[in-house]
Design a protein around this motif. Structure first.
Motif, PDB file in Angstrom:
ATOM      1  N   TYR B 282      15.783  -6.231 -11.656  1.00  0.00           N
ATOM      2  CA  TYR B 282      16.651  -5.358 -10.871  1.00  0.00           C
ATOM      3  C   TYR B 282      16.181  -5.288  -9.424  1.00  0.00           C
ATOM      4  CZ  TYR B 282      18.479  -0.815  -9.299  1.00  0.00           C
ATOM      5  OH  TYR B 282      19.055   0.203  -8.599  1.00  0.00           O
ATOM      6  N   ILE B 283      14.867  -5.252  -9.235  1.00  0.00           N
ATOM      7  CA  ILE B 283      14.326  -5.051  -7.894  1.00  0.00           C
ATOM      8  C   ILE B 283      14.693  -6.212  -6.963  1.00  0.00           C
ATOM      9  CG2 ILE B 283      12.059  -6.101  -8.372  1.00  0.00           C
ATOM     10  CD1 ILE B 283      12.810  -3.020  -6.159  1.00  0.00           C
ATOM     11  N   CYS B 284      14.996  -7.385  -7.510  1.00  0.00           N
ATOM     12  CA  CYS B 284      15.315  -8.528  -6.648  1.00  0.00           C
ATOM     13  C   CYS B 284      16.653  -8.368  -5.929  1.00  0.00           C
ATOM     14  CB  CYS B 284      15.270  -9.828  -7.428  1.00  0.00           C
ATOM     15  SG  CYS B 284      13.578 -10.313  -7.787  1.00  0.00           S
ATOM     16  N   GLU B 300       8.615  -8.721  -4.904  1.00  0.00           N
ATOM     17  CA  GLU B 300       8.153  -7.399  -4.480  1.00  0.00           C
ATOM     18  C   GLU B 300       8.662  -7.128  -3.073  1.00  0.00           C
ATOM     19  OE1 GLU B 300       3.932  -7.363  -4.816  1.00  0.00           O
ATOM     20  OE2 GLU B 300       3.975  -6.941  -6.972  1.00  0.00           O
ATOM     21  N   PRO B 301       9.232  -5.930  -2.844  1.00  0.00           N
ATOM     22  CA  PRO B 301       9.768  -5.637  -1.518  1.00  0.00           C
ATOM     23  C   PRO B 301       8.687  -5.679  -0.438  1.00  0.00           C
ATOM     24  CG  PRO B 301      10.559  -4.056  -3.117  1.00  0.00           C
ATOM     25  CD  PRO B 301       9.498  -4.847  -3.795  1.00  0.00           C
ATOM     26  N   ARG B 302       9.109  -6.076   0.752  1.00  0.00           N
ATOM     27  CA  ARG B 302       8.184  -6.073   1.890  1.00  0.00           C
ATOM     28  C   ARG B 302       8.263  -4.705   2.570  1.00  0.00           C
ATOM     29  NH1 ARG B 302      10.607 -11.526   4.719  1.00  0.00           N
ATOM     30  NH2 ARG B 302      10.032 -12.979   3.073  1.00  0.00           N
ATOM     31  N   GLU B 452      11.909  -0.736 -14.168  1.00  0.00           N
ATOM     32  CA  GLU B 452      12.280  -1.652 -13.097  1.00  0.00           C
ATOM     33  C   GLU B 452      11.410  -1.523 -11.846  1.00  0.00           C
ATOM     34  OE1 GLU B 452      14.177  -4.113 -13.453  1.00  0.00           O
ATOM     35  OE2 GLU B 452      15.204  -3.616 -15.327  1.00  0.00           O
ATOM     36  N   SER B 453      10.578  -0.478 -11.746  1.00  0.00           N
ATOM     37  CA  SER B 453       9.684  -0.360 -10.594  1.00  0.00           C
ATOM     38  C   SER B 453       8.787  -1.586 -10.550  1.00  0.00           C
ATOM     39  CB  SER B 453       8.824   0.894 -10.751  1.00  0.00           C
ATOM     40  OG  SER B 453       7.726   0.813  -9.867  1.00  0.00           O
ATOM     41  N   CYS B 454       8.627  -2.170  -9.353  1.00  0.00           N
ATOM     42  CA  CYS B 454       7.838  -3.397  -9.297  1.00  0.00           C
ATOM     43  C   CYS B 454       6.353  -3.090  -9.325  1.00  0.00           C
ATOM     44  CB  CYS B 454       8.197  -4.205  -8.059  1.00  0.00           C
ATOM     45  SG  CYS B 454       7.402  -3.631  -6.558  1.00  0.00           S
ATOM     46  N   GLY B 455       5.982  -1.835  -9.089  1.00  0.00           N
ATOM     47  CA  GLY B 455       4.579  -1.454  -9.213  1.00  0.00           C
ATOM     48  C   GLY B 455       3.741  -1.685  -7.976  1.00  0.00           C
ATOM     49  N   LYS B 456       4.387  -2.052  -6.887  1.00  0.00           N
ATOM     50  CA  LYS B 456       3.613  -2.377  -5.699  1.00  0.00           C
ATOM     51  C   LYS B 456       3.003  -1.128  -5.058  1.00  0.00           C
ATOM     52  CE  LYS B 456       4.165  -4.507  -1.160  1.00  0.00           C
ATOM     53  NZ  LYS B 456       4.954  -5.415  -0.350  1.00  0.00           N
ATOM     54  N   CYS B 457       3.781  -0.022  -5.045  1.00  0.00           N
ATOM     55  CA  CYS B 457       3.226   1.154  -4.384  1.00  0.00           C
ATOM     56  C   CYS B 457       3.103   2.341  -5.343  1.00  0.00           C
ATOM     57  CB  CYS B 457       4.035   1.515  -3.136  1.00  0.00           C
ATOM     58  SG  CYS B 457       5.743   1.924  -3.459  1.00  0.00           S
ATOM     59  N   VAL B 458       2.109   3.189  -5.066  1.00  0.00           N
ATOM     60  CA  VAL B 458       1.720   4.252  -5.998  1.00  0.00           C
ATOM     61  C   VAL B 458       2.803   5.310  -6.238  1.00  0.00           C
ATOM     62  CG1 VAL B 458       0.034   6.078  -6.409  1.00  0.00           C
ATOM     63  CG2 VAL B 458      -0.698   3.865  -5.515  1.00  0.00           C
ATOM     64  N   CYS B 460       5.917   5.353  -6.389  1.00  0.00           N
ATOM     65  CA  CYS B 460       6.992   4.926  -7.283  1.00  0.00           C
ATOM     66  C   CYS B 460       6.430   4.535  -8.655  1.00  0.00           C
ATOM     67  CB  CYS B 460       7.736   3.768  -6.630  1.00  0.00           C
ATOM     68  SG  CYS B 460       8.845   2.860  -7.681  1.00  0.00           S
ATOM     69  N   ARG B 461       5.329   3.769  -8.657  1.00  0.00           N
ATOM     70  CA  ARG B 461       4.776   3.301  -9.933  1.00  0.00           C
ATOM     71  C   ARG B 461       4.350   4.471 -10.806  1.00  0.00           C
ATOM     72  NH1 ARG B 461       0.416   0.108  -8.371  1.00  0.00           N
ATOM     73  NH2 ARG B 461      -1.045   1.835  -8.637  1.00  0.00           N
ATOM     74  N   ILE B 462       3.580   5.405 -10.216  1.00  0.00           N
ATOM     75  CA  ILE B 462       3.086   6.548 -10.987  1.00  0.00           C
ATOM     76  C   ILE B 462       4.166   7.623 -11.097  1.00  0.00           C
ATOM     77  CG2 ILE B 462       1.221   8.250 -11.189  1.00  0.00           C
ATOM     78  CD1 ILE B 462       0.077   5.507 -11.152  1.00  0.00           C
ATOM     79  N   PHE B 497       7.489   8.854   0.292  1.00  0.00           N
ATOM     80  CA  PHE B 497       6.380   7.915   0.470  1.00  0.00           C
ATOM     81  C   PHE B 497       6.556   6.557  -0.193  1.00  0.00           C
ATOM     82  CE2 PHE B 497       4.548  12.275   0.569  1.00  0.00           C
ATOM     83  CZ  PHE B 497       4.359  12.323   1.938  1.00  0.00           C
ATOM     84  N   SER B 498       7.680   6.311  -0.860  1.00  0.00           N
ATOM     85  CA  SER B 498       7.850   4.996  -1.489  1.00  0.00           C
ATOM     86  C   SER B 498       8.169   3.947  -0.443  1.00  0.00           C
ATOM     87  CB  SER B 498       8.965   5.032  -2.529  1.00  0.00           C
ATOM     88  OG  SER B 498       8.581   5.833  -3.603  1.00  0.00           O
ATOM     89  N   ASN B 499       7.873   2.712  -0.821  1.00  0.00           N
ATOM     90  CA  ASN B 499       8.037   1.605   0.102  1.00  0.00           C
ATOM     91  C   ASN B 499       9.486   1.151   0.214  1.00  0.00           C
ATOM     92  OD1 ASN B 499       7.414  -0.716   1.670  1.00  0.00           O
ATOM     93  ND2 ASN B 499       7.403  -1.938  -0.188  1.00  0.00           N
ATOM     94  N   CYS B 500      10.221   1.184  -0.897  1.00  0.00           N
ATOM     95  CA  CYS B 500      11.573   0.627  -0.831  1.00  0.00           C
ATOM     96  C   CYS B 500      12.586   1.584  -1.435  1.00  0.00           C
ATOM     97  CB  CYS B 500      11.638  -0.730  -1.526  1.00  0.00           C
ATOM     98  SG  CYS B 500      11.900  -0.614  -3.293  1.00  0.00           S
ATOM     99  N   GLY B 501      13.835   1.159  -1.382  1.00  0.00           N
ATOM    100  CA  GLY B 501      14.948   1.978  -1.835  1.00  0.00           C
ATOM    101  C   GLY B 501      14.843   2.417  -3.282  1.00  0.00           C
ATOM    102  N   LEU B 502      14.217   1.619  -4.137  1.00  0.00           N
ATOM    103  CA  LEU B 502      14.145   2.010  -5.541  1.00  0.00           C
ATOM    104  C   LEU B 502      13.385   3.316  -5.688  1.00  0.00           C
ATOM    105  CD1 LEU B 502      13.677  -0.240  -8.610  1.00  0.00           C
ATOM    106  CD2 LEU B 502      12.468   1.912  -8.477  1.00  0.00           C
ATOM    107  N   GLY B 503      12.170   3.344  -5.164  1.00  0.00           N
ATOM    108  CA  GLY B 503      11.378   4.561  -5.256  1.00  0.00           C
ATOM    109  C   GLY B 503      11.986   5.705  -4.464  1.00  0.00           C
TER     110      GLY B 503
HETATM  111  S1  SF4 Z   1       9.170   1.781  -4.237  1.00  0.00           S
HETATM  112 FE1  SF4 Z   1       7.312   0.532  -4.264  1.00  0.00          FE
HETATM  113  S2  SF4 Z   1       6.780   0.237  -6.423  1.00  0.00           S
HETATM  114 FE2  SF4 Z   1       8.863   1.035  -6.317  1.00  0.00          FE
HETATM  115  S3  SF4 Z   1      10.068  -0.815  -6.448  1.00  0.00           S
HETATM  116 FE3  SF4 Z   1       9.849  -0.319  -4.274  1.00  0.00          FE
HETATM  117  S4  SF4 Z   1       8.045  -1.450  -3.608  1.00  0.00           S
HETATM  118 FE4  SF4 Z   1       8.043  -1.470  -5.835  1.00  0.00          FE
END
Ligand code: SF4
Ligand SMILES: Cc1cc2nc3c(=O)[nH]c(=O)nc-3n(C[C@H](O)[C@H](O)[C@H](O)COP(=O)(O)O)c2cc1C
Lengths: 122, 539
Positions: B282-284, B300-302, B452-458, B460-462, B497-503
């Motif tokens: 989904y994250i792609c 993984e989102p930039r 679906e969280s990519c796990g790159k940033c805390v 969103c992952r946690i 504090f999330s990196n991308c739109g998902l979080g």
């Molecule tokens: S918010 Fe962070 S962990 Fe969540 S999908 Fe975006 S880059 Fe990945």
């Protein structure tokens, strides 16, 4: 397929294509169109198309143009088949199983009678 | 799809039926045929919306006049007066002021047509997607022909003036994005069509790709010419096998035809398009993760900025647009910016394609002007609720919002929705009745985000994992009032504090839930019951 080399080519090609279409519409050919998007295919449009093709081949029907198209937006109604006899209005059939398709071919395309019970109603 | 001059709505629920609405519908069809109005007027049925004494109710747009009760024998007169001669038939009009108030939502829209109005889907289901000839017969390629005779800046000005906004979810002004790519320094630029469409419940992009693949190529050619790019990618969701096949065929045909490649139409413009198939993440669909994926890396989102418009694919300026956004480009170039602006609302012109699903009688696909309301969507297109009463809608798959029933009269456009704290999302409308539990719904959404969280940033992952744990606890009867404070804190933290739109949007369902359905959530915690009877409550 011709290739295009200029903007004029593109405009001319459209006119030619439209002329061919008009001729086709007037030349007494019957057009049959089957909706073949993912939804149509999942609902069995391939089998429906196959049944129509087989019918056309078996009966050796001349002057039939069989085409496919995308999703018609009639949700829950697939497979959808549109039939246009020469100089007549388009008729939209819904939920066309291979059996119904054969009936449509026999009664409507060959016989000229619209099968109202399978026609799309809102 | 035809464009109609008038639209007739006839109530035909159980109670109208008992008063003869079926015969009225038939009589309308006959009268319309008699006066030869079939090409101009469309007739559709709606659920019962008025009191019994005015049923069957008939409403005629665009004048938004309500007639009732309309009997079979009135129909001929009504059609001849209103639809044929253009005069309101005063004698049959609903006069009761109380009644007018009751159906005012239907009458507010004087001058507009709630009818389906197809721009993007105009040729979908009409042309043969495997035949470039059929595409050409239906004006295909003409927008591109017109575009290459203009200066690139002129095209961007038209798109800006049209007010088109991105249909991929965020509603970013398309012309502004194109300008940024055009102005970015560098001589290698890319155009990307985002066809990853992985929001649960949306399939609008797939229908466009399958129904009219050539229009995507045409739109990308126009974008390439306007932005100064010579290469494009179509990133298709991996599961869309048929769309992939149709697009690949269309590209092959366009190449043989001379519509792609070097020196197209002898204008010195070079452009070619590649197809890239996704692999189910989904994250792609997030634009920078999509770039990573095309480059062959982990999706993984930039961090942004830099935005793709300046540093995109392989570090080059890149334009990324959604399928539906691109589908609007050829009609805009063909018909002009003013034509486009005449539809929809001033801040969100044009139409929107939605997929409607859930507890309504009719589910499916529709393209309607921006600014219609959820109430209209449910009443006119969904043909009413299948069961129960409307409780909430979930828009745009998961990165949308939960829209409570009290907001069902808010115009559906980017700004009106933002003003009341919800989002339009990307086009799915999941309509839920009162047998659905908000806690259960949000729990399922949290599970989706966690997976679906990519796990790159805390955050969103946690955060998504914690939120899921809490929602599960509440649904199993282990919830505490402290949990609610934690949820608020989590939702805020993820957004901030999330990196991308998902979080950043994962917390919105929580926020909507606490804003509009707090009592229901507290019932789970304080009383230990699920009012809708959905959650297990630990039993
Ligand atoms: S918010 Fe962070 S962990 Fe969540 S999908 Fe975006 S880059 Fe990945
Ligand atoms: C988690 C996530 C998933 C997304 N998925 C899609 C998608 O499937 N299709 C899409 O067009 N945009 C998707 N987007 C939005 C894109 O990042 C981007 O904003 C969009 O493609 C821009 O196109 P537009 O300006 O035409 O709307 C997604 C965004 C996020 C944060």
């Amino acid at each position: 397929m011709p290739t295009i080399n200029s903007v004029e080519d593109l405009k001319r090609l459209r006119e030619e294509a439209q002329k061919i279409k008009e001729m086709r519409d007037q030349a007494g050919k019957t057009q049959i169109v089957v909706g073949m998007g993912t939804i149509g295919i999942a609902a069995g449009a391939r089998e429906t198309l196959k049944a129509i093709l087989t019918f056309v081949e078996e009966k050796n029907l001349p002057d039939i143009i069989l085409r496919q198209t995308g999703n018609l937006g009639l949700s829950g109604m697939d497979p959808v088949v549109k039939v246009t006899l020469p100089n007549q209005e388009e008729v939209v059939y819904v939920k066309v199983s291979p059996n119904i398709a054969r009936k449509i071919m026999q009664d409507h395309v060959v016989g000229g009678n619209v099968l109202t019970e399978y026609v799309f109603k809102e | 799809m035809k464009k109609y001059r008038s639209m007739v709505l006839i109530s035909s629920g159980e109670s109208s039926k008992s008063k003869g609405s079926d015969a009225v519908v038939d009589a309308f069809h006959q009268a319309i045929e008699k006066y030869d109005l079939g090409a101009e007027v469309c007739v559709t049925t709606i659920p019962d919306s008025s009191s019994v004494k005015n049923q069957p109710l008939v409403i005629v747009y665009p004048e938004a006049v309500a007639y009732g009760p309309v009997l079979e024998e009135n129909v001929d007169f009504l059609v001849s007066e209103h639809l044929y001669k253009g005069r309101v038939a005063e004698a049959l009009r609903v006069s009761d002021p109380f009644e007018m108030k009751r159906i005012s939502w239907l009458l507010q829209r004087t001058g507009t047509m709630p009818a389906e109005n197809r721009i993007v889907l105009e040729y979908v289901g009409v042309i043969d997607p495997t035949s470039i000839n059929d595409f050409l017969t239906h004006d295909g390629g003409q927008a591109f022909a017109a575009a290459v005779e203009m200066k690139p800046q002129k095209i961007i000005d038209i798109i800006k003036k049209s007010g088109l906004r991105g249909r991929g979810g965020a509603g970013f002004p398309t012309g502004v994005k194109w300008q940024a790519v055009r102005d970015a320094p560098g001589d290698k630029k890319y155009i990307i069509c985002n066809a990853d469409e992985s929001e649960p419940g949306t399939f609008k992009d797939r229908v466009i790709l399958e129904g009219n693949p050539f229009s995507m190529i045409e739109a990308m050619l126009i974008a390439g010419y306007a932005c100064g790019a010579d290469e494009g990618y179509i990133y298709i969701r991996g599961e869309y096998l048929d769309a992939l096949e149709k697009i690949s065929n269309a590209l092959r045909a366009a190449r043989e035809f001379g519509g792609l490649g070097k020196n197209i139409l002898n204008t010195g413009f070079n452009f070619d398009i590649h197809v890239h198939s996704g692999a189910g993440a989904y994250i792609c669909g997030e634009e920078t993760a999509l770039l990573e994926s095309i480059e062959g890396k982990r999706g993984e989102p930039r961090p942004k900025p830099p935005y793709p418009t300046t540093r995109g694919l392989w570090g080059k300026p890149t334009l990324i647009n959604n399928v539906e956004t691109l589908g609007n480009i050829p009609p805009i170039i063909h018909n002009g910016a003013d034509w486009f602006r005449a539809q929809g609302t001033p801040s969100s012109p044009g139409t929107k394609v939605y997929t409607i699903l859930g507890n309504v009688n009719k589910t499916g696909l529709m393209e309607v002007p921006m600014g219609i309301t959820l109430r209209e969507v449910i009443g006119i297109y969904g043909k009413g609720m299948k069961s129960g009463t409307f409780k909430f809608a979930q828009t745009g798959g998961s990165s949308g919002s939960i829209i409570p029933a009290i907001l069902q009269d808010t115009p559906m456009d980017f700004d009106s929705y933002r003003n009341v704290g919800v989002a339009l999302g990307s086009g799915a409308l999941l309509i839920c009745d009162d047998s659905n539990c908000i806690v259960d719904c949000v729990r399922v959404l949290m599970r989706f985000f966690k997976v679906e969280s990519c796990g790159k940033c805390v955050p969103c992952r946690i955060g998504t994992e914690q939120a899921l744990d809490i929602m599960t606890a509440i649904s199993e009867g282990r919830g505490t009032m402290e949990h609610l404070a934690q949820l608020e804190w989590l939702s805020h933290g993820m957004e901030e504090f999330s990196n991308c739109g998902l979080g950043q949007t994962a917390g919105s369902p929580i926020k909507n839930m606490l804003d509009h359905f707090r009592a229901e959530v507290e019932a789970h915690i304080k009383l230990g019951v699920c009012p809708a009877g959905v959650c297990s409550m630990g039993k």
